[in-house]
Motif scaffolding. Structure first.
Motif, short mmCIF file in Angstrom:
data_model
loop_
_atom_site.label_atom_id
_atom_site.label_comp_id
_atom_site.label_asym_id
_atom_site.label_seq_id
_atom_site.Cartn_x
_atom_site.Cartn_y
_atom_site.Cartn_z
N ARG A 149 60.48 24.79 86.35
CA ARG A 149 61.39 24.37 85.29
C ARG A 149 61.41 25.45 84.22
NH1 ARG A 149 63.40 19.44 83.03
NH2 ARG A 149 63.53 19.45 80.75
N ILE A 150 62.57 26.04 84.00
CA ILE A 150 62.72 27.15 83.05
C ILE A 150 63.47 26.62 81.83
CG2 ILE A 150 63.62 29.48 82.71
CD1 ILE A 150 63.45 28.19 86.24
N VAL A 151 62.83 26.71 80.68
CA VAL A 151 63.40 26.17 79.45
C VAL A 151 63.60 27.30 78.44
CG1 VAL A 151 63.06 24.60 77.50
CG2 VAL A 151 62.33 23.92 79.81
N GLU A 152 64.83 27.48 78.03
CA GLU A 152 65.13 28.39 76.94
C GLU A 152 64.95 27.62 75.63
OE1 GLU A 152 68.80 31.33 75.55
OE2 GLU A 152 69.24 29.45 76.60
N LYS A 153 64.14 28.14 74.76
CA LYS A 153 63.85 27.42 73.52
C LYS A 153 65.06 27.41 72.59
CE LYS A 153 58.88 28.24 73.74
NZ LYS A 153 57.67 28.77 73.06
N ASP A 154 65.17 26.32 71.82
CA ASP A 154 66.26 26.19 70.86
C ASP A 154 66.20 27.30 69.82
OD1 ASP A 154 66.92 23.87 72.19
OD2 ASP A 154 65.98 22.55 70.70
N LEU A 155 67.34 27.78 69.44
CA LEU A 155 67.42 28.76 68.35
C LEU A 155 67.52 28.03 67.03
CD1 LEU A 155 69.87 31.41 69.82
CD2 LEU A 155 67.39 31.57 69.61
N PRO A 156 66.87 28.53 65.97
CA PRO A 156 66.95 27.86 64.67
C PRO A 156 68.38 27.87 64.15
CG PRO A 156 65.95 30.03 64.45
CD PRO A 156 66.07 29.78 65.92
N PRO A 157 68.72 26.92 63.29
CA PRO A 157 70.09 26.87 62.77
C PRO A 157 70.42 28.11 61.94
CG PRO A 157 68.64 25.38 61.56
CD PRO A 157 67.86 25.86 62.73
N SER A 158 71.66 28.52 62.04
CA SER A 158 72.11 29.67 61.25
C SER A 158 72.63 29.19 59.90
CB SER A 158 73.22 30.41 62.00
OG SER A 158 74.30 29.53 62.25
N LEU A 159 72.74 30.12 58.98
CA LEU A 159 73.29 29.79 57.67
C LEU A 159 74.82 29.73 57.74
CD1 LEU A 159 71.41 31.81 54.90
CD2 LEU A 159 71.55 29.33 55.15
N ASP A 160 75.38 28.76 57.04
CA ASP A 160 76.83 28.66 56.92
C ASP A 160 77.29 29.57 55.77
OD1 ASP A 160 79.48 27.96 56.56
OD2 ASP A 160 79.14 25.84 56.99
N ILE A 161 77.55 30.82 56.13
CA ILE A 161 77.87 31.83 55.12
C ILE A 161 79.15 31.48 54.37
CG2 ILE A 161 78.33 34.27 54.71
CD1 ILE A 161 75.48 33.67 55.59
N ASP A 162 80.15 30.96 55.10
CA ASP A 162 81.42 30.61 54.45
C ASP A 162 81.21 29.57 53.36
OD1 ASP A 162 82.79 32.37 56.05
OD2 ASP A 162 83.37 30.86 57.53
N LYS A 163 80.39 28.56 53.66
CA LYS A 163 80.15 27.51 52.66
C LYS A 163 79.38 28.06 51.46
CE LYS A 163 78.31 22.83 52.12
NZ LYS A 163 77.56 21.70 52.74
N LEU A 164 78.43 28.96 51.72
CA LEU A 164 77.69 29.58 50.63
C LEU A 164 78.63 30.35 49.71
CD1 LEU A 164 74.60 30.85 52.63
CD2 LEU A 164 74.49 29.27 50.69
N GLN A 165 79.55 31.11 50.27
CA GLN A 165 80.47 31.90 49.48
C GLN A 165 81.45 31.02 48.71
OE1 GLN A 165 82.10 34.67 52.32
NE2 GLN A 165 80.35 36.05 52.18
N GLN A 166 81.86 29.91 49.37
CA GLN A 166 82.76 28.97 48.69
C GLN A 166 82.10 28.37 47.44
OE1 GLN A 166 83.89 26.07 51.61
NE2 GLN A 166 85.03 27.56 52.87
N ASP A 167 80.76 28.20 47.51
CA ASP A 167 80.01 27.65 46.37
C ASP A 167 79.49 28.73 45.44
OD1 ASP A 167 80.53 25.16 47.37
OD2 ASP A 167 78.53 24.82 48.21
N ASN A 168 80.04 29.94 45.61
CA ASN A 168 79.67 31.08 44.74
C ASN A 168 78.17 31.38 44.77
OD1 ASN A 168 82.33 31.58 43.75
ND2 ASN A 168 82.11 29.77 42.43
N ILE A 169 77.60 31.28 45.98
CA ILE A 169 76.20 31.67 46.18
C ILE A 169 76.22 33.00 46.91
CG2 ILE A 169 73.97 31.01 47.14
CD1 ILE A 169 75.01 28.09 47.10
N ASN A 170 76.00 34.07 46.18
CA ASN A 170 76.16 35.41 46.73
C ASN A 170 74.94 35.83 47.55
OD1 ASN A 170 78.70 35.78 45.45
ND2 ASN A 170 77.62 36.18 43.51
N PRO A 171 75.14 36.77 48.46
CA PRO A 171 74.01 37.25 49.27
C PRO A 171 72.87 37.75 48.41
CG PRO A 171 76.10 38.09 50.13
CD PRO A 171 76.41 37.43 48.81
N GLY A 172 71.65 37.50 48.90
CA GLY A 172 70.46 37.93 48.18
C GLY A 172 69.22 37.50 48.93
N VAL A 173 68.07 37.75 48.33
CA VAL A 173 66.81 37.43 49.01
C VAL A 173 66.67 35.94 49.26
CG1 VAL A 173 65.61 39.45 48.10
CG2 VAL A 173 65.65 37.35 46.75
N HIS A 174 67.39 35.10 48.47
CA HIS A 174 67.26 33.66 48.64
C HIS A 174 67.90 33.17 49.95
CE1 HIS A 174 70.70 34.61 45.98
NE2 HIS A 174 71.36 33.84 46.83
#
Length: 305
Positions: A149-174
């Motif tokens: 039985r070969i199982v590929e592990k789940d990938l962690p969720p990605s960030l919704d960049i579009d939603k971040l930008q819509q809320d004026n949260i600019n790229p940064g260390v956060h």
């Protein structure tokens, strides 16, 4: 992740089918190839399918019958003719180490790369890293035989960049903190919950590749909820008694395992030489009466997982 069948015949090759071997193509996921079983002429089949021996990372053997094994010495020793080969891991039932050592010694051959051999005697976790997990279970055949039985592990969720930008949260260390689903306080005083900006988890694929077996609980366990199940179907249902006597399954047996395991898709292989390619439709139709999403493997057929 893609499966390519290099051999689909049971027992002996025919004019239309080579003996058992299947390649799990992980070049997109990890830049490597994983080989399951290595019947006679497997390296020739690999060449025809454009698979490089240099890309081999793992070889998994289901059992030590010749139609699953006799191509292995050629694969290993030809790989030694290439310069600077990476290490290779070989997984199989107890006895495979003795087989390889004997063949190498008697034929005056050699290996120029590290070969790590893992011998199986019971159900085991045989491989795990941050991307994949491989589990082996003992099936029911005339000799010790395993399914994988070969199982590929789940990938962690990605960030919704579009939603971040819509809320004026600019790229940064956060961004890295938010990606982990944690809370951060921005320069403007807003407190942001990373969970509100996570995309969907990418679910990994699951595949079960079973060796020769009569129907058994281990097959169902290995195939539970897999995206694709590879199961032998040596005989049609009319020869059920003969199949069971020799430790094999029929088309209906394979379909029942897929149904009980709630697999999404079934590929039947290991077809008796009594059948020609012209019999494929009859065999697959029989299995489809029980499990509709069934296909039959032919040599060099590929299936995307």
């Amino acid at each position: 992740m893609k499966l390519t069948f290099l051999g689909t015949s049971a027992g002996s090759p025919t004019a239309e089918r080579n003996v058992s071997s299947v390649m799990l193509d992980l070049r997109q996921e990890r830049g490597r190839l994983w080989l399951f079983d290595s019947g006679e002429a497997t390296q020739m089949q690999m060449q025809k399918a454009n698979f490089s021996l240099a890309k081999l990372e793992m070889i998994f053997l289901t059992h030590l019958h010749g139609d699953h094994l006799f191509g292995l010495p050629g694969v290993l020793t030809t790989r030694s003719l290439m310069q600077k080969q990476s290490a290779l891991t070989l997984v199989g039932p107890k006895g495979i180490k003795q087989f390889i050592q004997t063949v190498i010694e008697i034929s005056s051959s050699w290996l120029t790369y590290p070969l790590n051999i893992i011998e199986l005697e019971q159900d085991s976790l045989v491989f795990e890293d941050n991307k994949f997990r491989v589990e082996a279970k003992l099936l029911q055949h005339r000799v010790p035989c395993f399914g994988y039985r070969i199982v590929e592990k789940d990938l962690p969720p990605s960030l919704d960049i579009d939603k971040l930008q819509q809320d004026n949260i600019n790229p940064g260390v956060h961004y890295a903190v938010l990606k982990e689903g944690l809370t951060v306080t921005l320069e403007d005083g807003r407190t942001i919950d990373g969970k509100d900006y996570q995309g969907d988890i990418k679910r990994g694929k699951k595949v079960a590749i079973l060796g020769d077996t009569i129907p058994c609980q281990a097959s169902i366990d290995l195939a539970e909820n897999v995206d694709l199940l590879v199961h032998e179907a040596t005989q049609e249902q009319a020869f059920e008694a003969k199949a069971i006597e020799r430790g094999h399954s029929t088309t209906i047996h394979a379909a029942n395992i897929a149904k009980q395991a709630k697999a999404k898709r079934l590929i039947i292989t290991h077809i008796s030489p009594r059948y020609s390619i012209q019999d494929n439709q009859k065999l697959v139709n029989e299995a489809r009466r029980v499990f509709a999403n069934t296909e039959i493997a032919t040599d060099f057929a590929s299936f995307q997982v």
